[in-house]
Design a protein around this motif. Sequence first.
Motif, PDB file in Angstrom:
ATOM      1  N   ARG A   3     -26.736 -30.981  -8.505  1.00 53.95           N
ATOM      2  CA  ARG A   3     -26.207 -32.208  -9.129  1.00 53.95           C
ATOM      3  C   ARG A   3     -24.681 -32.248  -9.118  1.00 53.95           C
ATOM      4  N   PHE A   4     -24.052 -31.101  -9.288  1.00 53.47           N
ATOM      5  CA  PHE A   4     -22.586 -31.027  -9.360  1.00 53.47           C
ATOM      6  C   PHE A   4     -22.050 -30.367  -8.094  1.00 53.47           C
ATOM      7  N   THR A   5     -20.858 -30.788  -7.690  1.00 50.59           N
ATOM      8  CA  THR A   5     -20.179 -30.192  -6.546  1.00 50.59           C
ATOM      9  C   THR A   5     -18.723 -29.940  -6.888  1.00 50.59           C
ATOM     10  N   ILE A   6     -18.300 -28.702  -6.730  1.00 50.38           N
ATOM     11  CA  ILE A   6     -16.899 -28.361  -6.940  1.00 50.38           C
ATOM     12  C   ILE A   6     -16.199 -28.311  -5.587  1.00 50.38           C
ATOM     13  N   SER A   7     -14.963 -28.787  -5.549  1.00 54.82           N
ATOM     14  CA  SER A   7     -14.181 -28.753  -4.320  1.00 54.82           C
ATOM     15  C   SER A   7     -12.714 -28.617  -4.698  1.00 54.82           C
ATOM     16  N   ARG A   8     -11.904 -28.299  -3.706  1.00 53.25           N
ATOM     17  CA  ARG A   8     -10.478 -28.170  -3.956  1.00 53.25           C
ATOM     18  C   ARG A   8      -9.691 -28.666  -2.765  1.00 53.25           C
ATOM     19  N   ASP A   9      -8.498 -29.150  -3.049  1.00 50.76           N
ATOM     20  CA  ASP A   9      -7.560 -29.575  -2.019  1.00 50.76           C
ATOM     21  C   ASP A   9      -6.296 -28.753  -2.244  1.00 50.76           C
ATOM     22  N   ASN A  10      -6.130 -27.718  -1.442  1.00 46.86           N
ATOM     23  CA  ASN A  10      -4.984 -26.830  -1.650  1.00 46.86           C
ATOM     24  C   ASN A  10      -3.658 -27.521  -1.349  1.00 46.86           C
ATOM     25  N   ALA A  11      -3.681 -28.549  -0.538  1.00 48.59           N
ATOM     26  CA  ALA A  11      -2.450 -29.291  -0.245  1.00 48.59           C
ATOM     27  C   ALA A  11      -2.011 -30.133  -1.434  1.00 48.59           C
ATOM     28  N   LYS A  12      -2.984 -30.528  -2.260  1.00 50.47           N
ATOM     29  CA  LYS A  12      -2.683 -31.357  -3.423  1.00 50.47           C
ATOM     30  C   LYS A  12      -2.707 -30.562  -4.721  1.00 50.47           C
ATOM     31  N   ASN A  13      -2.970 -29.258  -4.617  1.00 52.46           N
ATOM     32  CA  ASN A  13      -3.034 -28.412  -5.819  1.00 52.46           C
ATOM     33  C   ASN A  13      -4.019 -28.963  -6.847  1.00 52.46           C
ATOM     34  N   THR A  14      -5.152 -29.393  -6.366  1.00 53.33           N
ATOM     35  CA  THR A  14      -6.118 -30.050  -7.243  1.00 53.33           C
ATOM     36  C   THR A  14      -7.527 -29.532  -6.974  1.00 53.33           C
ATOM     37  N   VAL A  15      -8.279 -29.367  -8.049  1.00 55.60           N
ATOM     38  CA  VAL A  15      -9.688 -29.022  -7.948  1.00 55.60           C
ATOM     39  C   VAL A  15     -10.489 -30.160  -8.563  1.00 55.60           C
ATOM     40  N   TYR A  16     -11.667 -30.410  -7.994  1.00 52.45           N
ATOM     41  CA  TYR A  16     -12.497 -31.532  -8.409  1.00 52.45           C
ATOM     42  C   TYR A  16     -13.882 -31.034  -8.832  1.00 52.45           C
ATOM     43  N   LEU A  17     -14.513 -31.822  -9.662  1.00 50.40           N
ATOM     44  CA  LEU A  17     -15.911 -31.588  -9.995  1.00 50.40           C
ATOM     45  C   LEU A  17     -16.631 -32.928  -9.930  1.00 50.40           C
ATOM     46  N   GLN A  18     -17.431 -33.100  -8.892  1.00 51.23           N
ATOM     47  CA  GLN A  18     -18.245 -34.300  -8.760  1.00 51.23           C
ATOM     48  C   GLN A  18     -19.557 -34.071  -9.488  1.00 51.23           C
ATOM     49  N   MET A  19     -19.827 -34.910 -10.452  1.00 48.10           N
ATOM     50  CA  MET A  19     -21.021 -34.745 -11.278  1.00 48.10           C
ATOM     51  C   MET A  19     -21.936 -35.947 -11.074  1.00 48.10           C
ATOM     52  N   ASN A  20     -23.112 -35.699 -10.529  1.00 48.68           N
ATOM     53  CA  ASN A  20     -24.100 -36.741 -10.294  1.00 48.68           C
ATOM     54  C   ASN A  20     -25.341 -36.491 -11.139  1.00 48.68           C
ATOM     55  N   SER A  21     -26.149 -37.498 -11.253  1.00 47.13           N
ATOM     56  CA  SER A  21     -27.404 -37.401 -12.017  1.00 47.13           C
ATOM     57  C   SER A  21     -27.168 -36.781 -13.385  1.00 47.13           C
ATOM     58  N   LEU A  22     -26.179 -37.284 -14.066  1.00 53.81           N
ATOM     59  CA  LEU A  22     -25.795 -36.705 -15.355  1.00 53.81           C
ATOM     60  C   LEU A  22     -26.904 -36.868 -16.392  1.00 53.81           C
ATOM     61  N   LYS A  23     -26.991 -35.861 -17.253  1.00 56.49           N
ATOM     62  CA  LYS A  23     -27.989 -35.821 -18.307  1.00 56.49           C
ATOM     63  C   LYS A  23     -27.288 -35.742 -19.664  1.00 56.49           C
ATOM     64  N   PRO A  24     -27.953 -36.163 -20.712  1.00 54.50           N
ATOM     65  CA  PRO A  24     -27.329 -36.042 -22.048  1.00 54.50           C
ATOM     66  C   PRO A  24     -26.899 -34.611 -22.370  1.00 54.50           C
ATOM     67  N   GLU A  25     -27.633 -33.637 -21.873  1.00 50.05           N
ATOM     68  CA  GLU A  25     -27.270 -32.236 -22.149  1.00 50.05           C
ATOM     69  C   GLU A  25     -26.023 -31.780 -21.402  1.00 50.05           C
TER      70      GLU A  25
END
Length: 120
Positions: free
Chosen positions: A66-88
């Motif tokens: 459901r979740f995907t972590i990624s990073r862009d070292n050129a932008k000094n940024t890390v991302y967390l894409q969260m899909n199919s989110l649940k109340p928990e």
Amino acid sequence: QVQLVESGGGLVQAGGSLRLSCAVSGTIFSVYVMGWYRQAPGQQRELVARITGGGRTNYADSVKGRFTISRDNAKNTVYLQMNSLKPEDTALYSCNAHYSAIYGPDSNYWGQGTQVTVSS
């Protein structure tokens, strides 16, 4: 001074998606293992996902697929894409930067966190 600034949290309905970002400044981003952690009220902080400078990832069982972590070292940024989110998944999500030094102390930094609330 090392700073981690998260963004992208908010309120979403169950089944929805959010993308968190964590911008890092003041250090050499690419050498750090970056992680997303979360803490719900009354619970301990837990690792959600982690990514090395080279892109290797690992996930908590509860978010795999459901979740995907990624990073862009050129932008000094890390991302967390969260899909199919649940109340928990509702929690304060915090970004972490960790560097294991060969000589001397490790480096470990935290952001302030961004709130994710998933309604049923």
